[in-house]
Design a protein around this motif. Sequence first.
Motif, short mmCIF file in Angstrom:
data_model
loop_
_atom_site.label_atom_id
_atom_site.label_comp_id
_atom_site.label_asym_id
_atom_site.label_seq_id
_atom_site.Cartn_x
_atom_site.Cartn_y
_atom_site.Cartn_z
N PHE A 136 0.83 -1.20 0.00
CA PHE A 136 0.00 0.00 0.00
C PHE A 136 0.87 1.26 0.00
N HIS A 137 1.85 1.27 0.88
CA HIS A 137 2.75 2.42 1.03
C HIS A 137 3.41 2.76 -0.30
N ASP A 138 3.97 1.76 -0.96
CA ASP A 138 4.72 2.01 -2.19
C ASP A 138 3.82 2.42 -3.34
N CYS A 139 2.58 1.95 -3.33
CA CYS A 139 1.62 2.39 -4.35
C CYS A 139 1.25 3.86 -4.16
N LEU A 140 1.09 4.27 -2.90
CA LEU A 140 0.60 5.61 -2.60
C LEU A 140 1.69 6.68 -2.59
N LEU A 141 2.95 6.26 -2.51
CA LEU A 141 4.04 7.22 -2.33
C LEU A 141 4.06 8.33 -3.38
N PRO A 142 3.88 8.02 -4.69
CA PRO A 142 3.96 9.08 -5.69
C PRO A 142 2.89 10.16 -5.56
N THR A 143 1.74 9.83 -4.96
CA THR A 143 0.65 10.82 -4.87
C THR A 143 0.45 11.32 -3.43
N GLN A 144 1.43 11.07 -2.56
CA GLN A 144 1.24 11.43 -1.15
C GLN A 144 1.00 12.93 -0.98
N GLU A 145 1.81 13.75 -1.62
CA GLU A 145 1.67 15.19 -1.45
C GLU A 145 0.31 15.68 -1.95
N LYS A 146 -0.15 15.13 -3.05
CA LYS A 146 -1.45 15.52 -3.58
C LYS A 146 -2.57 15.14 -2.63
N VAL A 147 -2.46 13.97 -1.99
CA VAL A 147 -3.46 13.53 -1.03
C VAL A 147 -3.47 14.45 0.19
N LEU A 148 -2.28 14.81 0.68
CA LEU A 148 -2.19 15.68 1.84
C LEU A 148 -2.78 17.06 1.55
N GLU A 149 -2.51 17.57 0.36
CA GLU A 149 -3.08 18.86 -0.03
C GLU A 149 -4.61 18.79 -0.10
N THR A 150 -5.10 17.70 -0.69
CA THR A 150 -6.55 17.53 -0.81
C THR A 150 -7.19 17.38 0.57
N TYR A 151 -6.52 16.61 1.43
CA TYR A 151 -7.05 16.36 2.77
C TYR A 151 -7.18 17.67 3.56
N ALA A 152 -6.21 18.55 3.38
CA ALA A 152 -6.25 19.84 4.08
C ALA A 152 -7.48 20.64 3.68
N LYS A 153 -7.95 20.43 2.44
CA LYS A 153 -9.11 21.18 1.95
C LYS A 153 -10.44 20.53 2.33
N VAL A 154 -10.47 19.18 2.43
CA VAL A 154 -11.77 18.50 2.57
C VAL A 154 -11.96 17.80 3.92
N LYS A 155 -10.97 17.91 4.83
CA LYS A 155 -11.04 17.10 6.05
C LYS A 155 -12.25 17.42 6.93
N GLU A 156 -12.83 18.60 6.78
CA GLU A 156 -14.00 18.95 7.57
C GLU A 156 -15.31 18.50 6.92
N LEU A 157 -15.22 18.02 5.67
CA LEU A 157 -16.44 17.60 4.97
C LEU A 157 -16.90 16.22 5.48
#
Length: 595
Positions: free
Chosen positions: A52-73
Amino acid sequence: MAENSNEMISQVGKNIQEKAALVWSVADDLVGAFKPHEYGLVVLPMAVIKRFHDCLLPTQEKVLETYAKVKELAVKDGFLKKASGYQFYNTSKFTFKTLVADPENIEDNFKAYLNGFSDNVQDILARMDFQAQINRMVEGGLLYQVISDFNSDKADFSPENVAAVDMGYIFENLVQRFSESYNEEAGAHFTSRDIIYLMCDLLVAGDKNAFEEDGISKTVYDMTMGTSQMLTCMEERLKALDADADINVFGQEFNPFTFGIAKADMLIRGGDPDNMQFGDTLSDDKFTGYEFDYIISNPPFGIPWKREEKEVTAEHKKGANGRFAPGLPSKSDGQMLFMLNGVAKLKDTGRMAIIQNGSSLFTGDAGSGQSEIRRYLIENDWLDAIVQLPNDSFYNTGIATYVWIVTKDKPEERAGKVQLIDASQCYTSRRKNIGNKRVDITGACRDLIVKLYGDYTDGTFKDTDENGNDITVKSKVLDAVTLGYNKITVESPQLDENGDKVLKKNKPVADAKKRDTENVPLDEDIDAYFEREVLPYNPDAWIDKKKTKVGYEIPFTRTFYEYKQIEPADVIAKRIEAHEKSLMAKLHELFGEEA
């Protein structure tokens, strides 16, 4: 395709085993804190997490940026899955690299990392009871070392480095090692790639509906999916025929570790993880009401179904509304229950390839559950073909095994017939055994078997494998009716002390001690058989027709038996005489003339 599949098959004994061995070497760090049979409790979940970790590594920054925007939804899963590019995600800032950079806080950081996973991953880890193993690693001071081991370059499980199918086989190899260390039936989880490819090709080759439309759209089901490699290979095969094929796979598994791996594999490949269901197929069917285009499965054989007896018996009593209406097999072996489960879930145009051992061919007398199940398949004209595999094809057993091809939509030319294929001599010996697996069904072997299945003819057919060695396949097409018989009860009269028949209401009384049975071929008149085979030797006998039962068996060995001429007696005698003279001469030479 054959050449490519041969390369994949050989990888099972090379790259995949090497990668799995590397991961398993982590077990060296567990000595003391864990018993040998417990190593898999750590190694398997860690391998899943690292994938799982190695699959997600390339998009980690994009996920963190998205999470910062939608975490309250309230609804944020869709946004995060889109950002990760998978059906799962992790909102933690940690990676394996940053985890090992902070050894002082390894426990808190690792738990925070795991808590960042989406709920579908959390479910997998919960079923594996991984939190308990983390606590044990912490108590033993091992957590940091284990995470460091999986952070090595050699443990790179990124999709670019390890393809999805190969990762599945690495998982299977790890499960096999775990099962062996735990004294389990290791092969219960495994069907090697060469056998799966044969099953896939037999399913597709006989599917007259496969290419009816512009594109392939199929559903595939495995009722005992293990780590889901049968489903993966079936999808791979169909995609090779049509890159745009729409394939949806479904599976059920009751081992929490192999289920976790199957669901993880589905998540990584972008499929619907809800199609992977946990539970015992016999007692807790998760796909009630579903019907599938293809079913491919290797259920356990020789395993009692006493644990599921209550639910299975209740299902049987439902009659046609249940999965097990035709009959129940011996409680010592539930493999034919899986056969019935598959038949119940086939579409009217569906096809099933299912592995059984030899007992499904013939065990059970007329009227027994096993015989009634065979009768159900044959009299409905759903049994299309049975292929005997080479011995020593599986990791955990060398016994004879068979692939049954079942379809509810036989072509007209195959109606009322059953094809038996003896492929026991169609294999290539492995250079290195894997457990009991000593042979492979390579591309050349598979092509010969599938061709013979398609040609639908009798005979013995020979070819050579990739190494120039001879391979042989035999085929026999039988009328289905010849597989059935009437079991008749032959009675003889009871005699009194004077040798006269004992009568009751002017009819002879049967002597239970002289009672006998005869199996009369289904396509033969019972009375004609009786007059020819019984009355000349027992003129007073009669048939108790109320006791007549219909039975079915599949005489595989007898069908392909070849009589070998015995040497003449005089030739055998001369050979024995020569052997005796040679033996006496050696005795004289050893002990002198007095011997």
